[in-house]
Design an enzyme around this catalytic site. Sequence first.
Site: not given
Lengths: 288, 336
Positions: A210, A217
């Site tokens: 995660y 990103e």
Amino acid sequence: MGRLTEAAAAGGGASAARSAGPPPAPLPLSSTSPGCTATMASSEEDGANGGASEAGEEREAPGKRRRLGLLATVWLTFYNIAMTAGWLVLAIAMVRFYMEKGTHKGLYKSIQKTLKFFQTFALLEIVHCLIGIVPTSVIVAGVQVSSRIFMVWLITHSIKPIQNEESVVLFLVAWTVTEITRYSFYTFSLLDHLPYFIKWARYNFFIILYPVGVAGELLTIYAALPYVKKTGMFSIRLPNKYNVSFDYYYFLLITMASYIPLFPQLYFHMLRQRRKVLHGEVIVEKDD
Amino acid sequence: LFVFNSPPSRPAVVSAGSPVPGTVSGARSQRTLVEILDAKTREKLCFLDKVEPHATIAEIKNLFTKTHPQWYPARQSLRLDPKGKSLKDEDVLQKLPVGTTATLYFRDLGAQISWVTVFLTEYAGPLFIYLLFYFRVPFIYGHKYDFTSSRHTVVHLACICHSFHYIKRLLETLFVHRFSHGTMPLRNIFKNCTYYWGFAAWMAYYINHPLYTPPTYGAQQVKLALAIFVICQLGNFSIHMALRDLRPAGSKTRKIPYPTKNPFTWLFLLVSCPNYTYEVGSWIGFAIMTQCLPVALFSLVGFTQMTIWAKGKHRSYLKEFRDYPPLRMPIIPFLL
């Protein structure tokens, strides 16, 4: 709050396969409350931010099993197998590229068609929620898939200069591992035969994946900023006959900023889920 | 008489009523013992003994507040089952499925704020904020535009319409509406104000912008849209008045609304919530008048929310009234 639901991804009919026997039915757990549904819904982003395998919330009274029609079960099984296969293909393609070329440059270009196909196909998960064969809320599923679609189509596809950034590989790896785990979890759940290690993987990989995915990103969006500013892409300026304006550059800045409140919420939600499912902890939810 | 240990504090015992002189012993034995437990922890919070069977939940809430003053009645949710629905204030104790000891479960609804306060705040904001943009207060547009005025008539009209709309809402809140709930959770005021104030600022920014472009079809478009707006505002007001007249002051009764002599209320023949229908119509009118995409988006979001509310209201009407007119749809005649 007080309602317990288990966070399950939009793509699975996990509830249908939840059997009375081992493994014990995960305790339903809720992180949505009437007043803050909007916030929490948008915070249910899963592997869009890297590692969280949870794509949403299941609402289920303890002990009650969802009755899925045969057609729905068959379709969902097919869907999850297909998605597992697709992301596996992606993973293998990425490994092979790196082994053959020794560099990440050009990797995105080589896998982009497959990536776009399977990630876009995941839009179906919203439909699954809409028609009720998956118990996740439509909004939650929608937000998750949308954030992935955003990264793929509105960032990496549209802003070519950043396609060879290392950060792209970073989130691609995170997404790939997450999705393979997630979809195989659903597949096995639907087939009523969930190996413990898949469940283990689903509730542990996210701890690393995660943050890695989020980092990938964010770094990618950051790298894209100068090009967006220079070209003024996706932007509308005044004057125009609809009296509206939109600046994609500032939109991206706001998007990046939104990770700050959202990421911790999702991450800690996943951690709570993990404690419940893997360690059987009973967690009393905070009251509203 | 009722003694036990329950950390952290002993539950309070409150005598609800003194024995009525002259009552037959049979009547006295009907009095109920009410115990209030925390719905989550099952901790015993309070005992009320000698509660009259015809006592209402509202009265019980008042008694409970005496021992736990931080939980004023508005933030108490009492229910028969820890996971069940809240009991209503008007419910009478003896009509509930309880024995001689009534066990009620308590949930704290959190800090509450009155509906009137929320409405006034959320409507005063847009009224004020829009005017900031209309008068082109400094630091919004470039300095050379400070305190200048638009040369387009439609911009002035838009300001009048927008301001009228929110003044109307404020006045209705103060003088027309009869609320069935007194309060809502405190967090709602932040959510609602963000929505109303945010959209007001966003719309006002573009309509009052120095680079604003008037509607493509000019005065014709503006006149038509203005007519739609005015008609829908009148309609919306008519419905609010009709709904007010349906319910006597201070009561919480619910009746089926019917068309009155006012033609605007004839929409009741076709929809359950014509007030929402007219509200959507007003905003569509405003959107056409200003030809501003943010206004259209605001209308769309509002329409979505009002449709959800209308469907809910329609469903409760159907559940509550067997003879509910079958032709009616929730918000859009024949369609939705």
